[in-house]
Each structure stands twice: as C-alpha cells, then as structure tokens.
Enzyme design. Structure first.
Site, PDB file in Angstrom:
ATOM      1  N   GLN A   1      10.278   0.016  -3.427  1.00  9.41           N
ATOM      2  CA  GLN A   1       9.454   1.230  -3.420  1.00  9.41           C
ATOM      3  C   GLN A   1      10.397   2.427  -3.333  1.00  9.41           C
ATOM      4  O   GLN A   1      10.950   2.731  -2.283  1.00  9.41           O
ATOM      5  CB  GLN A   1       8.496   1.200  -2.236  1.00  9.41           C
ATOM      6  CG  GLN A   1       7.631  -0.060  -2.176  1.00  9.41           C
ATOM      7  CD  GLN A   1       6.601  -0.137  -3.294  1.00  9.41           C
ATOM      8  OE1 GLN A   1       5.648   0.631  -3.335  1.00  9.41           O
ATOM      9  NE2 GLN A   1       6.802  -1.068  -4.212  1.00  9.41           N
TER      10      GLN A   1
ATOM     11  N   ALA B   1      -2.284   4.192   0.469  1.00 11.45           N
ATOM     12  CA  ALA B   1      -1.299   3.353  -0.205  1.00 11.45           C
ATOM     13  C   ALA B   1      -0.364   4.177  -1.091  1.00 11.45           C
ATOM     14  O   ALA B   1      -0.480   5.402  -1.195  1.00 11.45           O
ATOM     15  CB  ALA B   1      -2.013   2.276  -1.017  1.00 11.45           C
ATOM     16  N   HIS B   2       0.549   3.477  -1.761  1.00 11.06           N
ATOM     17  CA  HIS B   2       1.582   4.168  -2.540  1.00 11.06           C
ATOM     18  C   HIS B   2       1.014   4.863  -3.772  1.00 11.06           C
ATOM     19  O   HIS B   2       0.024   4.456  -4.355  1.00 11.06           O
ATOM     20  CB  HIS B   2       2.709   3.210  -2.939  1.00 11.06           C
ATOM     21  CG  HIS B   2       2.275   2.005  -3.722  1.00 11.06           C
ATOM     22  ND1 HIS B   2       3.087   0.932  -3.916  1.00 11.06           N
ATOM     23  CD2 HIS B   2       1.123   1.699  -4.358  1.00 11.06           C
ATOM     24  CE1 HIS B   2       2.477   0.027  -4.654  1.00 11.06           C
ATOM     25  NE2 HIS B   2       1.276   0.469  -4.936  1.00 11.06           N
ATOM     26  N   ASN B   3       1.666   5.981  -4.114  1.00 11.17           N
ATOM     27  CA  ASN B   3       1.374   6.791  -5.308  1.00 11.17           C
ATOM     28  C   ASN B   3       0.045   7.531  -5.243  1.00 11.17           C
ATOM     29  O   ASN B   3      -0.424   8.055  -6.258  1.00 11.17           O
ATOM     30  CB  ASN B   3       1.386   5.941  -6.586  1.00 11.17           C
ATOM     31  CG  ASN B   3       2.643   5.119  -6.738  1.00 11.17           C
ATOM     32  OD1 ASN B   3       3.715   5.528  -6.323  1.00 11.17           O
ATOM     33  ND2 ASN B   3       2.511   3.941  -7.319  1.00 11.17           N
TER      34      ASN B   3
END
Length: 338
Positions: free
Chosen positions: A204, A245-247
């Site tokens: 990540q 969460a990511h993004n």
C-alpha cells in the site's frame, strides 16, 4: 511515485530480475537489461515504471500512458503499445505486488523516541511516552497525548488535538484537526492477491490526507491508499469506531456516525451524512448532500441530495413503502392463521 517522505526507493532494477522474481515471461530477449525504478498504477505510469493490466477495457489507457513495462495475461499481450516491454504473467496483479516489494519499502521508524531531525514548532505539548519519527513535523500549538506514535515523515499542522494511544503514519494532517484516543491513521489498506506460493499482500504505497478542521473519533481507522491517497475533506466529522478503507475520497463537511464502514475507492461528495452502522460497498459514488440511513447497506451509486435506507439501500420512500407493505402482509397472515 510513492512519496519519498514515507517510502524508500530500492530501485532501479532490471526487467530480467523482475521476470525471475515474479515468474513472468519476458517478451524480447533484448529487454532483459532494461531498467525500471518504480511500480505504478496504470493512471500514473511512465517510461521509468512497471505497471499491470488485467482487463481489456483499460487497454486504451495503457496505450495513452506508455509505461516502460507492463505485466499482462497472455490473452492481452498484443495490447501493449510500442516501447512498452511485455511481461506475461498468469496473475498480473500478483506480479505487480512482488515488483512493488522489490522496488519500494516503508521508511524505518528509527530508535529514538523523538528523532533528531523531527521538526517541532514552539508551543507543542507532548504527553509522556510520545514517539515522533524521523523527519516528522508538528505545528505550533498542537497537543499530543500520552503514548501516541507519529511515524516517519508525517506532517501535522497547527492547533491540532491528538489524543492518547493514537498512531499516525504515512499522513499529512492539516490545521485544527482532532484525532481522539486510539485512532489509527495510515495503516495499510486491505489488499491481497495470489502469488506463486499462495496469498501475498499488495503493498500500500499511498498516503492519508486529513484536511483542516477534520475530527476523527476514538478507535476509528483510516487506511492509507494503495497507490492514490485516502482523503478526508475539510471540516468533516467522523464518529468513534468508523472504518474508512484505502483510496476513499470524502468531501467537505460530511458526517459519519459510529460503526459506519466505507469500502475501498468510494467517492463521497460534500455534505453527505451517514447514520450509525451504515455500510458502503467498494467503488461506489455518494453524491453531494446525500443521506444514508442507519444500518443501511449501499451497493450502488446514490445521486446528490437523495436519502436512502434499507438493505440493500434504495430511495427512502421506496424502502418505507416496502417495509409498510411487508408489515401489513405479515399482520394479515397472522390474523388469518389465528
């Protein structure tokens, strides 16, 4: 390129080495010595990077960016543009993950509680047991509670309130931000794929950006991006025990009540509101000013200004009508059986 404040560059490396590392087939023997210095998602690829493509619908994007090399399945090998070296892989994303591990790694935290090169402005108050990593910055008037860890390269603005037992890494934090006890900012987002010997983590390589005036509740987690950033817009207020969460991109002046869960790559417009325990599936867009009822499960895009509820979530009037109809039918059936 991954932000050098947070990630060390381990490249460049040859495509021949990457082919051996990932088990990919390098097309063109004369390409073995060609070198790349970074991995990149397709949108950010360039002549010095290696990327991957799984889906034919993104072939036009591959042709537009013209990366130095690309992991592709054999069925898409002919989609590579001129100048892009092809590495054929059964699982291009898995090969990309192994290449990312070879070319980039997080900066180490160091051994000192307060790193020698950390920049701490006047008026900062540090509680007992605070750790501040190499090259981190903390702005004037910020207060950091006991046992909190600020990772390498992190920048925190002025007049912030960071509670006890917080960890902040891979993040840029604006002014007047509040992060309550136990929050985790910048941990790796959840990403795994199949490698040659089983499941492997996808590195990540993005950041978290908390803009001015954001509030983050106790024990809330905001994951850093897989490559792009996770962004929380100005003056957004996040309750306790929320997972982002990511993004994810959250707009300004949004509100999220406790136990809300936002899956990866969701885009949320300004002024959106989420009731407690609302959940949003990945890659969904929530329009500006939209409202999501408590315990709702959002599986598709919500237009701006609309209120949705239920599981799966739908416009609130539809959900209320369906709920009322079901209650009437259940009552009739119960009355008939009696």
């Amino acid at each position: 390129m991954p932000d050098p404040r947070f990630f060390e560059d381990l490249g460049p490396t040859s495509l021949g080495e990457l082919a051996t590392l990932t088990g990919a087939q390098l097309v063109g023997a004369d390409s073995s010595d060609r070198r790349v210095s970074r991995v990149s998602t397709l949108a950010h690829a360039g002549p010095d990077s290696v990327t991957f493509l799984n889906d034919r619908k993104y072939a036009a994007e591959l042709a537009r960016v013209r990366p130095g090399a690309c992991f592709l399945p054999s069925a898409l090998a002919d989609q590579a543009p001129e100048g892009c070296v092809v590495l054929i892989a059964a699982n291009p994303q898995g090969a990309y993950a192994l290449a990312a591990q070879r070319l980039h790694r997080p900066r180490p935290a160091g051994l000192d509680a307060i790193a020698d090169d950390a920049h701490i402005e006047d008026g900062v108050v540090l509680g007992a047991g605070v750790v501040i990593g190499p090259a981190a910055q903390v702005g004037r008037g910020t207060r950091i509670g006991p046992n909190t860890v600020i990772g390498p390269g992190v920048a925190i603005g002025r007049d912030c309130e960071i509670g006890p037992n917080v960890s902040i890494g891979f993040a840029l934090v604006g002014d007047r931000v509040k992060v309550l006890a136990g929050a985790r900012i910048g941990e790796p987002g959840f990403g795994a794929t199949v490698g040659p010997k089983g499941l492997i983590d996808i590195p990540q390589l993005g950041r978290v950006i908390l803009q001015d005036g954001v509030s983050v509740g106790a024990n809330t987690t905001i994951d850093r991006g897989a490559f792009d950033d996770t962004v929380i817009g100005e003056n957004t207020k996040i309750d306790n025990l929320v997972q982002i969460a990511h993004n994810v991109h959250v707009g300004r002046n949004c509100v999220m009540a406790a136990h809300t869960g936002i899956s990866g790559s969701v885009t949320i417009g300004d002024g959106a509101q989420f009731g407690g325990r609302a959940g949003v599936a990945d890659h969904v867009t929530i329009g500006a000013g939209a409202r999501v009822g408590a315990a709702s499960g959002v599986m598709k895009n919500i237009p701006a200004g609309e209120t949705w509820g239920g599981m799966p979530a739908r416009p609130i009037r539809h959900w209320l009508k369906e709920t009322a109809w079901l209650a009437r039918m259940a009552a009739r059936k119960a009355g008939g059986e009696a």
